[in-house]
Scaffold this motif. Structure first.
Motif, PDB file in Angstrom:
ATOM      1  N   ILE A 199      -8.480 -23.877 -11.500  1.00  0.00           N
ATOM      2  CA  ILE A 199      -7.311 -24.733 -12.012  1.00  0.00           C
ATOM      3  C   ILE A 199      -6.342 -25.138 -10.846  1.00  0.00           C
ATOM      4  O   ILE A 199      -6.173 -24.500 -10.029  1.00  0.00           O
ATOM      5  CB  ILE A 199      -6.716 -23.701 -13.211  1.00  0.00           C
ATOM      6  CG1 ILE A 199      -7.581 -23.334 -13.876  1.00  0.00           C
ATOM      7  CG2 ILE A 199      -5.473 -24.766 -13.427  1.00  0.00           C
ATOM      8  CD1 ILE A 199      -8.314 -24.393 -15.016  1.00  0.00           C
ATOM      9  N   PRO A 200      -5.840 -26.468 -10.749  1.00  0.00           N
ATOM     10  CA  PRO A 200      -4.970 -26.882 -10.034  1.00  0.00           C
ATOM     11  C   PRO A 200      -3.787 -26.252  -9.923  1.00  0.00           C
ATOM     12  O   PRO A 200      -3.268 -25.848 -11.075  1.00  0.00           O
ATOM     13  CB  PRO A 200      -4.921 -28.415 -10.285  1.00  0.00           C
ATOM     14  CG  PRO A 200      -5.926 -28.841 -10.926  1.00  0.00           C
ATOM     15  CD  PRO A 200      -6.535 -27.555 -11.652  1.00  0.00           C
ATOM     16  N   LEU A 201      -3.255 -25.664  -8.742  1.00  0.00           N
ATOM     17  CA  LEU A 201      -2.186 -24.768  -8.550  1.00  0.00           C
ATOM     18  C   LEU A 201      -0.837 -25.646  -8.240  1.00  0.00           C
ATOM     19  O   LEU A 201      -0.821 -26.135  -7.230  1.00  0.00           O
ATOM     20  CB  LEU A 201      -2.416 -23.566  -7.690  1.00  0.00           C
ATOM     21  CG  LEU A 201      -1.348 -22.585  -7.384  1.00  0.00           C
ATOM     22  CD1 LEU A 201      -0.998 -21.984  -8.687  1.00  0.00           C
ATOM     23  CD2 LEU A 201      -1.435 -21.665  -6.267  1.00  0.00           C
ATOM     24  N   ARG A 202      -0.065 -25.782  -9.222  1.00  0.00           N
ATOM     25  CA  ARG A 202       1.200 -26.472  -9.118  1.00  0.00           C
ATOM     26  C   ARG A 202       2.509 -25.698  -8.960  1.00  0.00           C
ATOM     27  O   ARG A 202       3.407 -26.456  -8.507  1.00  0.00           O
ATOM     28  CB  ARG A 202       1.381 -27.656 -10.294  1.00  0.00           C
ATOM     29  CG  ARG A 202       0.264 -28.633 -10.454  1.00  0.00           C
ATOM     30  CD  ARG A 202       0.458 -29.681 -11.268  1.00  0.00           C
ATOM     31  NE  ARG A 202      -0.481 -30.493 -11.543  1.00  0.00           N
ATOM     32  CZ  ARG A 202      -1.889 -30.271 -12.040  1.00  0.00           C
ATOM     33  NH1 ARG A 202      -1.832 -29.432 -12.915  1.00  0.00           N
ATOM     34  NH2 ARG A 202      -2.775 -31.222 -12.185  1.00  0.00           N
ATOM     35  N   SER A 203       2.197 -24.538  -9.018  1.00  0.00           N
ATOM     36  CA  SER A 203       3.533 -23.635  -8.765  1.00  0.00           C
ATOM     37  C   SER A 203       3.769 -23.142  -7.344  1.00  0.00           C
ATOM     38  O   SER A 203       3.012 -23.472  -6.531  1.00  0.00           O
ATOM     39  CB  SER A 203       3.530 -22.433  -9.652  1.00  0.00           C
ATOM     40  OG  SER A 203       2.392 -21.307  -9.383  1.00  0.00           O
ATOM     41  N   ALA A 204       4.821 -22.509  -7.189  1.00  0.00           N
ATOM     42  CA  ALA A 204       5.265 -22.366  -5.737  1.00  0.00           C
ATOM     43  C   ALA A 204       4.129 -21.506  -4.988  1.00  0.00           C
ATOM     44  O   ALA A 204       3.428 -20.485  -5.592  1.00  0.00           O
ATOM     45  CB  ALA A 204       6.336 -21.344  -5.996  1.00  0.00           C
ATOM     46  N   LEU A 226      -0.793 -18.035  -0.324  1.00  0.00           N
ATOM     47  CA  LEU A 226       0.572 -17.066  -0.700  1.00  0.00           C
ATOM     48  C   LEU A 226       1.131 -17.220  -1.784  1.00  0.00           C
ATOM     49  O   LEU A 226       1.645 -18.695  -1.966  1.00  0.00           O
ATOM     50  CB  LEU A 226       1.418 -17.091   0.527  1.00  0.00           C
ATOM     51  CG  LEU A 226       0.993 -17.075   2.086  1.00  0.00           C
ATOM     52  CD1 LEU A 226       1.939 -17.099   3.101  1.00  0.00           C
ATOM     53  CD2 LEU A 226       0.378 -15.494   1.954  1.00  0.00           C
ATOM     54  N   LEU A 227       1.354 -16.341  -2.651  1.00  0.00           N
ATOM     55  CA  LEU A 227       2.021 -16.347  -3.989  1.00  0.00           C
ATOM     56  C   LEU A 227       3.143 -15.797  -4.106  1.00  0.00           C
ATOM     57  O   LEU A 227       3.394 -14.499  -3.666  1.00  0.00           O
ATOM     58  CB  LEU A 227       1.036 -16.115  -5.034  1.00  0.00           C
ATOM     59  CG  LEU A 227      -0.206 -16.860  -5.001  1.00  0.00           C
ATOM     60  CD1 LEU A 227      -1.310 -16.311  -6.245  1.00  0.00           C
ATOM     61  CD2 LEU A 227      -0.135 -18.599  -5.548  1.00  0.00           C
ATOM     62  N   PRO A 228       4.239 -16.067  -4.611  1.00  0.00           N
ATOM     63  CA  PRO A 228       5.580 -15.186  -4.529  1.00  0.00           C
ATOM     64  C   PRO A 228       5.104 -14.330  -5.858  1.00  0.00           C
ATOM     65  O   PRO A 228       4.896 -14.537  -6.999  1.00  0.00           O
ATOM     66  CB  PRO A 228       6.421 -16.213  -5.158  1.00  0.00           C
ATOM     67  CG  PRO A 228       5.806 -17.351  -6.000  1.00  0.00           C
ATOM     68  CD  PRO A 228       4.620 -17.518  -5.215  1.00  0.00           C
ATOM     69  N   ALA A 229       5.135 -12.872  -5.651  1.00  0.00           N
ATOM     70  CA  ALA A 229       5.090 -11.787  -6.437  1.00  0.00           C
ATOM     71  C   ALA A 229       5.966 -11.890  -7.787  1.00  0.00           C
ATOM     72  O   ALA A 229       5.326 -11.501  -8.721  1.00  0.00           O
ATOM     73  CB  ALA A 229       5.156 -10.513  -5.825  1.00  0.00           C
ATOM     74  N   SER A 230       7.183 -12.333  -7.484  1.00  0.00           N
ATOM     75  CA  SER A 230       8.056 -12.294  -8.747  1.00  0.00           C
ATOM     76  C   SER A 230       7.553 -13.450  -9.793  1.00  0.00           C
ATOM     77  O   SER A 230       7.579 -13.171 -11.031  1.00  0.00           O
ATOM     78  CB  SER A 230       9.515 -12.705  -8.466  1.00  0.00           C
ATOM     79  OG  SER A 230       9.632 -13.887  -7.583  1.00  0.00           O
ATOM     80  N   GLU A 231       6.948 -14.544  -9.301  1.00  0.00           N
ATOM     81  CA  GLU A 231       6.605 -15.476 -10.284  1.00  0.00           C
ATOM     82  C   GLU A 231       5.392 -15.189 -10.916  1.00  0.00           C
ATOM     83  O   GLU A 231       4.729 -15.730 -11.963  1.00  0.00           O
ATOM     84  CB  GLU A 231       6.238 -16.671  -9.496  1.00  0.00           C
ATOM     85  CG  GLU A 231       7.619 -17.535  -9.178  1.00  0.00           C
ATOM     86  CD  GLU A 231       7.484 -18.897  -8.610  1.00  0.00           C
ATOM     87  OE1 GLU A 231       6.574 -19.495  -8.927  1.00  0.00           O
ATOM     88  OE2 GLU A 231       8.418 -19.610  -8.050  1.00  0.00           O
TER      89      GLU A 231
END
Length: 276
Positions: free
Chosen positions: A74-79, A118-123
Motif C-alpha cells: 500500500i502506498p505510504l502517504r503519512s510521515a 523510518l516511521l514515527p512511533a507515536s503515529e
C-alpha cells in the motif's frame, strides 16, 4: 542467518549507537514471531524520524523521500523518511554473461542493508518502554499497537488493509494468540478484540473494524463488560462464513494467501532490480 540479520538490521545498530530508541516493524516484526511472510523494505519505528534520518545520513545513507514508498503493498502517504544504504563499491562488479566463461560460484556474502523506512512511533501507536531489551517489540505491545492503529486510522487510505493482514498473520501462526488467556497481556481496551477474533467473527472487514471501534470506545468509557463474543453470531455482517460459502459457490475461490505472497515476491524482486 545471524550475519544476514546484522546486515539487514544495520540501521538499528547505528541508531542504538547514537542512543536513539528503535523497534523493527512490519513484516520483519511479525516474521520474528513465526509468520512465514516475505519481507520488503525494512521498517523501523523511532521517536523522531528527522533525528534518526540525520544519524543514518551521517553514516552514508541516502535520503530519498521523493521515491515511492509503500507499507507492504500500500502506498505510504503519512510521515516517514525513505533511505537507501551506502553504495558498496565491492558490489559494482559486472554481471556474468556466457562470453565471460564458466559462471562464478554462488556468493557466500550475506545480503547487505536494504531500503529502510523510518516511521514515527507515536503515529503507529507504539510507546517505547523505559528499558529496551530487543530491536523487536514484545508480542503484546506489537499486537496492541497494530490493533490501536487499525481502530484509530481512516478506512480510506488502504493502510488499514495491510494492518488487518499483519494482525491476521499473527493470529494464524502464533500459538500464543490462539489462547484466550493471552488477553491478559493486552491493554484492557483491546481484550474484547482478542476474544472476538477467537470467537469465529470474521476479522479484517470494514463492518468488523467499525464494530470493534465501538466496543473499544465503550470499554474506555466503562459502558461495556468483557465477554466471550461481543456480537450476535447470527449477524452475517460480522460472521460471514455462510455468506462466503454462498459466494464461493457462485464465483469460485477468492484471491488466495499464496497469490498474495507471490505478488509480494514479484514486487520485492522489482524493487531490488531497480536498486541494483
Amino acid at each position: 542467518m545471524a550475519t544476514e540479520h546484522v546486515t539487514r538490521f544495520q540501521p538499528c545498530y547505528l541508531l542504538r549507537d547514537s542512543n536513539i530508541p528503535c523497534v523493527i516493524w512490519g513484516e520483519d516484526a511479525v516474521g520474528y514471531y513465526g509468520v512465514p511472510t516475505v519481507v520488503f523494505s525494512f521498517y523501523i519505528l523511532v521517536p523522531d524520524i528527522d533525528q534518526a534520518a540525520e544519524v543514518l545520513i551521517q553514516r552514508g545513507w541516502h535520503l530519498e523521500d521523493s521515491a515511492q514508498t509503500k507499507f507492504g503493498n500500500i502506498p505510504l502517504r503519512s510521515a516517514h523518511h525513505h533511505l537507501t544504504p551506502p553504495i558498496d563499491v565491492t558490489q559494482n562488479e559486472p554481471a556474468w554473461s556466457p562470453g565471460m566463461g564458466p559462471p562464478p560460484p554462488p556468493s557466500k556474502k550475506p545480503p547487505g542493508p536494504t531500503t529502510t523506512i523510518l516511521l514515527p512511533a507515536s503515529e503507529w501507536n507504539f510507546t517505547f518502554p523505559s528499558i529496551i531489551e530487543s530491536f523487536f517489540p514484545p508480542l503484546p505491545e506489537l499486537l496492541d499497537a497494530l490493533i490501536d492503529k487499525l481502530l484509530d486510522g481512516p478506512l480510506t487510505d488502504g493502510i488499514w488493509n495491510q494492518l488487518t493482514v499483519l494482525i491476521a498473520y499473527l493470529y494464524g501462526y502464533v500459538p500464543a494468540l490462539k489462547e484466550k488467556s493471552f488477553a491478559e497481556h493486552l491493554k484492557y481496551e483491546h481484550r474484547q478484540y482478542h476474544y472476538d477474533a477467537l470467537s469465529g467473527m470474521t476479522t479484517g472487514t470494514v463492518p468488523f473494524i467499525l464494530h470493534e471501534r465501538e466496543i473499544r470506545d465503550a470499554l474506555r468509557e466503562g459502558r461495556f463488560q468483557l465477554c466471550d463474543c461481543s456480537a450476535d453470531q447470527e449477524d452475517e455482517s460480522l460472521f460471514t462464513a455462510k455468506v462466503q460459502a454462498r459466494l464461493l459457490a457462485l464465483n469460485g475461490p477468492p484471491f488466495s494467501a499464496e497469490e498474495y505472497e507471490a505478488e509480494k515476491k514479484r514486487e520485492l524482486e522489482y524493487e531490488r532490480s531497480c536498486f541494483d
